[in-house]
Design a protein around this motif. Sequence first.
Motif, PDB file in Angstrom:
ATOM      1  N   PHE A 255       0.832  -1.198   0.000  1.00 37.35           N
ATOM      2  CA  PHE A 255       0.000   0.000   0.000  1.00 37.35           C
ATOM      3  C   PHE A 255       0.870   1.252   0.000  1.00 37.35           C
ATOM      4  CE2 PHE A 255      -3.490  -2.516   2.279  1.00 37.35           C
ATOM      5  CZ  PHE A 255      -4.284  -2.583   1.135  1.00 37.35           C
ATOM      6  N   GLY A 256       0.534   2.193  -0.865  1.00 41.89           N
ATOM      7  CA  GLY A 256       1.215   3.474  -0.864  1.00 41.89           C
ATOM      8  C   GLY A 256       0.596   4.417   0.153  1.00 41.89           C
ATOM      9  N   PRO A 257       1.204   5.594   0.350  1.00 42.20           N
ATOM     10  CA  PRO A 257       0.686   6.550   1.344  1.00 42.20           C
ATOM     11  C   PRO A 257      -0.773   6.940   1.106  1.00 42.20           C
ATOM     12  CG  PRO A 257       2.888   7.185   0.627  1.00 42.20           C
ATOM     13  CD  PRO A 257       2.462   6.057  -0.259  1.00 42.20           C
ATOM     14  N   ALA A 258      -1.171   7.135  -0.144  1.00 46.32           N
ATOM     15  CA  ALA A 258      -2.551   7.525  -0.425  1.00 46.32           C
ATOM     16  C   ALA A 258      -3.521   6.407  -0.067  1.00 46.32           C
ATOM     17  CB  ALA A 258      -2.705   7.901  -1.902  1.00 46.32           C
ATOM     18  N   GLU A 259      -3.133   5.158  -0.327  1.00 47.73           N
ATOM     19  CA  GLU A 259      -4.005   4.031   0.015  1.00 47.73           C
ATOM     20  C   GLU A 259      -4.118   3.860   1.527  1.00 47.73           C
ATOM     21  OE1 GLU A 259      -3.575   0.857  -3.586  1.00 47.73           O
ATOM     22  OE2 GLU A 259      -1.751   1.312  -2.464  1.00 47.73           O
ATOM     23  N   LEU A 260      -3.013   4.038   2.235  1.00 47.26           N
ATOM     24  CA  LEU A 260      -3.059   3.961   3.691  1.00 47.26           C
ATOM     25  C   LEU A 260      -3.946   5.056   4.271  1.00 47.26           C
ATOM     26  CD1 LEU A 260       0.652   3.176   4.651  1.00 47.26           C
ATOM     27  CD2 LEU A 260      -1.318   1.649   4.882  1.00 47.26           C
ATOM     28  N   ALA A 261      -3.825   6.253   3.714  1.00 47.85           N
ATOM     29  CA  ALA A 261      -4.648   7.358   4.198  1.00 47.85           C
ATOM     30  C   ALA A 261      -6.126   7.086   3.939  1.00 47.85           C
ATOM     31  CB  ALA A 261      -4.216   8.656   3.520  1.00 47.85           C
ATOM     32  N   ALA A 262      -6.448   6.514   2.771  1.00 39.58           N
ATOM     33  CA  ALA A 262      -7.837   6.196   2.444  1.00 39.58           C
ATOM     34  C   ALA A 262      -8.375   5.114   3.372  1.00 39.58           C
ATOM     35  CB  ALA A 262      -7.951   5.750   0.991  1.00 39.58           C
ATOM     36  N   TYR A 263      -7.539   4.131   3.677  1.00 43.99           N
ATOM     37  CA  TYR A 263      -7.974   3.050   4.570  1.00 43.99           C
ATOM     38  C   TYR A 263      -8.294   3.614   5.951  1.00 43.99           C
ATOM     39  CZ  TYR A 263      -8.111  -1.501   6.877  1.00 43.99           C
ATOM     40  OH  TYR A 263      -8.516  -2.606   7.592  1.00 43.99           O
ATOM     41  N   HIS A 264      -7.462   4.516   6.441  1.00 43.50           N
ATOM     42  CA  HIS A 264      -7.714   5.100   7.761  1.00 43.50           C
ATOM     43  C   HIS A 264      -8.942   6.004   7.741  1.00 43.50           C
ATOM     44  CE1 HIS A 264      -7.156   6.846  11.656  1.00 43.50           C
ATOM     45  NE2 HIS A 264      -6.981   8.046  11.149  1.00 43.50           N
ATOM     46  N   ARG A 265      -9.094   6.781   6.686  1.00 37.35           N
ATOM     47  CA  ARG A 265     -10.200   7.742   6.607  1.00 37.35           C
ATOM     48  C   ARG A 265     -11.543   7.046   6.363  1.00 37.35           C
ATOM     49  NH1 ARG A 265      -8.693  10.107   2.162  1.00 37.35           N
ATOM     50  NH2 ARG A 265     -10.110   8.884   0.863  1.00 37.35           N
ATOM     51  N   ASP A 266     -11.572   6.149   5.378  1.00 37.39           N
ATOM     52  CA  ASP A 266     -12.830   5.548   4.929  1.00 37.39           C
ATOM     53  C   ASP A 266     -13.083   4.160   5.512  1.00 37.39           C
ATOM     54  OD1 ASP A 266     -13.213   7.784   3.291  1.00 37.39           O
ATOM     55  OD2 ASP A 266     -12.110   6.854   1.631  1.00 37.39           O
ATOM     56  N   GLY A 267     -12.019   3.476   5.933  1.00 46.90           N
ATOM     57  CA  GLY A 267     -12.178   2.114   6.453  1.00 46.90           C
ATOM     58  C   GLY A 267     -12.055   1.047   5.399  1.00 46.90           C
ATOM     59  N   TYR A 268     -11.704   1.430   4.181  1.00 49.06           N
ATOM     60  CA  TYR A 268     -11.566   0.436   3.117  1.00 49.06           C
ATOM     61  C   TYR A 268     -10.704   1.011   1.994  1.00 49.06           C
ATOM     62  CZ  TYR A 268     -15.078   3.278   0.712  1.00 49.06           C
ATOM     63  OH  TYR A 268     -15.743   4.325   0.132  1.00 49.06           O
ATOM     64  N   VAL A 269     -10.172   0.123   1.179  1.00 49.60           N
ATOM     65  CA  VAL A 269      -9.450   0.508  -0.023  1.00 49.60           C
ATOM     66  C   VAL A 269      -9.630  -0.599  -1.053  1.00 49.60           C
ATOM     67  CG1 VAL A 269      -7.227  -0.494   0.686  1.00 49.60           C
ATOM     68  CG2 VAL A 269      -7.270   1.422  -0.938  1.00 49.60           C
ATOM     69  N   GLU A 270      -9.792  -0.216  -2.305  1.00 47.66           N
ATOM     70  CA  GLU A 270     -10.015  -1.165  -3.395  1.00 47.66           C
ATOM     71  C   GLU A 270      -8.739  -1.311  -4.219  1.00 47.66           C
ATOM     72  OE1 GLU A 270     -13.396   0.244  -5.603  1.00 47.66           O
ATOM     73  OE2 GLU A 270     -14.506   0.719  -3.758  1.00 47.66           O
ATOM     74  N   VAL A 271      -8.438  -2.559  -4.594  1.00 45.35           N
ATOM     75  CA  VAL A 271      -7.259  -2.839  -5.411  1.00 45.35           C
ATOM     76  C   VAL A 271      -7.708  -3.599  -6.660  1.00 45.35           C
ATOM     77  CG1 VAL A 271      -4.978  -3.924  -5.505  1.00 45.35           C
ATOM     78  CG2 VAL A 271      -5.809  -2.949  -3.348  1.00 45.35           C
ATOM     79  N   PRO A 272      -7.902  -2.904  -7.782  1.00 50.04           N
ATOM     80  CA  PRO A 272      -8.305  -3.593  -9.013  1.00 50.04           C
ATOM     81  C   PRO A 272      -7.192  -4.513  -9.526  1.00 50.04           C
ATOM     82  CG  PRO A 272      -8.687  -1.211  -9.148  1.00 50.04           C
ATOM     83  CD  PRO A 272      -7.816  -1.449  -7.952  1.00 50.04           C
ATOM     84  N   GLY A 273      -7.592  -5.621 -10.137  1.00 45.76           N
ATOM     85  CA  GLY A 273      -6.634  -6.498 -10.799  1.00 45.76           C
ATOM     86  C   GLY A 273      -5.636  -7.176  -9.882  1.00 45.76           C
ATOM     87  N   LEU A 274      -5.994  -7.411  -8.628  1.00 47.43           N
ATOM     88  CA  LEU A 274      -5.056  -8.087  -7.731  1.00 47.43           C
ATOM     89  C   LEU A 274      -4.783  -9.509  -8.214  1.00 47.43           C
ATOM     90  CD1 LEU A 274      -3.589  -7.534  -4.931  1.00 47.43           C
ATOM     91  CD2 LEU A 274      -5.319  -9.044  -3.975  1.00 47.43           C
ATOM     92  N   LEU A 275      -5.818 -10.182  -8.682  1.00 47.07           N
ATOM     93  CA  LEU A 275      -5.661 -11.502  -9.297  1.00 47.07           C
ATOM     94  C   LEU A 275      -5.821 -11.369 -10.807  1.00 47.07           C
ATOM     95  CD1 LEU A 275      -7.737 -13.898  -6.986  1.00 47.07           C
ATOM     96  CD2 LEU A 275      -5.320 -13.288  -6.826  1.00 47.07           C
ATOM     97  N   GLY A 276      -5.014 -12.124 -11.545  1.00 45.40           N
ATOM     98  CA  GLY A 276      -5.120 -12.125 -12.993  1.00 45.40           C
ATOM     99  C   GLY A 276      -6.282 -12.982 -13.473  1.00 45.40           C
ATOM    100  N   VAL A 277      -6.572 -12.895 -14.764  1.00 40.60           N
ATOM    101  CA  VAL A 277      -7.700 -13.622 -15.345  1.00 40.60           C
ATOM    102  C   VAL A 277      -7.554 -15.119 -15.137  1.00 40.60           C
ATOM    103  CG1 VAL A 277      -8.914 -14.163 -17.490  1.00 40.60           C
ATOM    104  CG2 VAL A 277      -8.135 -11.818 -17.060  1.00 40.60           C
ATOM    105  N   ALA A 278      -6.369 -15.668 -15.414  1.00 39.32           N
ATOM    106  CA  ALA A 278      -6.153 -17.102 -15.259  1.00 39.32           C
ATOM    107  C   ALA A 278      -6.292 -17.533 -13.804  1.00 39.32           C
ATOM    108  CB  ALA A 278      -4.771 -17.482 -15.800  1.00 39.32           C
ATOM    109  N   GLU A 279      -5.838 -16.692 -12.878  1.00 36.14           N
ATOM    110  CA  GLU A 279      -5.952 -17.018 -11.460  1.00 36.14           C
ATOM    111  C   GLU A 279      -7.419 -17.043 -11.021  1.00 36.14           C
ATOM    112  OE1 GLU A 279      -2.167 -15.267  -9.164  1.00 36.14           O
ATOM    113  OE2 GLU A 279      -3.218 -13.768 -10.366  1.00 36.14           O
ATOM    114  N   VAL A 280      -8.185 -16.080 -11.496  1.00 36.29           N
ATOM    115  CA  VAL A 280      -9.609 -16.044 -11.157  1.00 36.29           C
ATOM    116  C   VAL A 280     -10.300 -17.295 -11.680  1.00 36.29           C
ATOM    117  CG1 VAL A 280     -11.797 -14.855 -11.580  1.00 36.29           C
ATOM    118  CG2 VAL A 280      -9.748 -13.532 -11.018  1.00 36.29           C
TER     119      VAL A 280
END
Length: 231
Positions: free
Chosen positions: A29-54
Amino acid sequence: MTTTVLPGGAASAPRFERPLRPREREGPFGPAELAAYHRDGYVEVPGLLGVAEVEAVRARLARLIAQPAAARPVSSLWLVGELARDSRLLDRARQILGARVRVHHGLIDDLPAFAGKGFAWRSDLERWHTGDDTAAPRAMTVSLVLCANLAVNGGLLLIPGSHRTIVSRSEGALPVEVIRGLTDRRGIHQFTGAPGTALFFDAHLLHGSGDNITPYPRTNVSVTFTGAEPA
């Protein structure tokens, strides 16, 4: 500051410590993602798993569902365990919760087309403490999208910032006046995501889901981590 809400009928004092601010340790997580997690309580990460993995996880899930009911819990543990050991999940959990984490539970969140049943507003942390009293106050859930989460097929609804409000109640659903007050101040976020997207959210966060009456199935697999280090 954490606010405590005590709806009418609640007999006990607040039971949980406030969520800890994400620790400024190195990790995915970068600083902006950490800040969003603290502020909002969640953070979204698109494409964490690839198509074949899914597709591979979907295939395993289909085989699991086809098994006799008695065998499913064991197979579910294997599937959740493998996902929990993936460094893309584990390293993010450690960055938020501390170097030592453990898996509290896993969940296959399946809302089939036309018949998927949602759930009322809840905070996972309170639900666990009310039920089995084992989860540590520092906890986060990772929800991995296997079938597209759309605005129409029962995707998760989140109340941003509600992880900083501790709602104490004795039993039953949260009173509507509590939900109305929180949403009036903070709104509602509709989580949507393509297969492979991951939603990381604090276990204090209030969230819910509507029924799925559409032709589009919604399937997620969730892993919940708790911090094993002293607060």
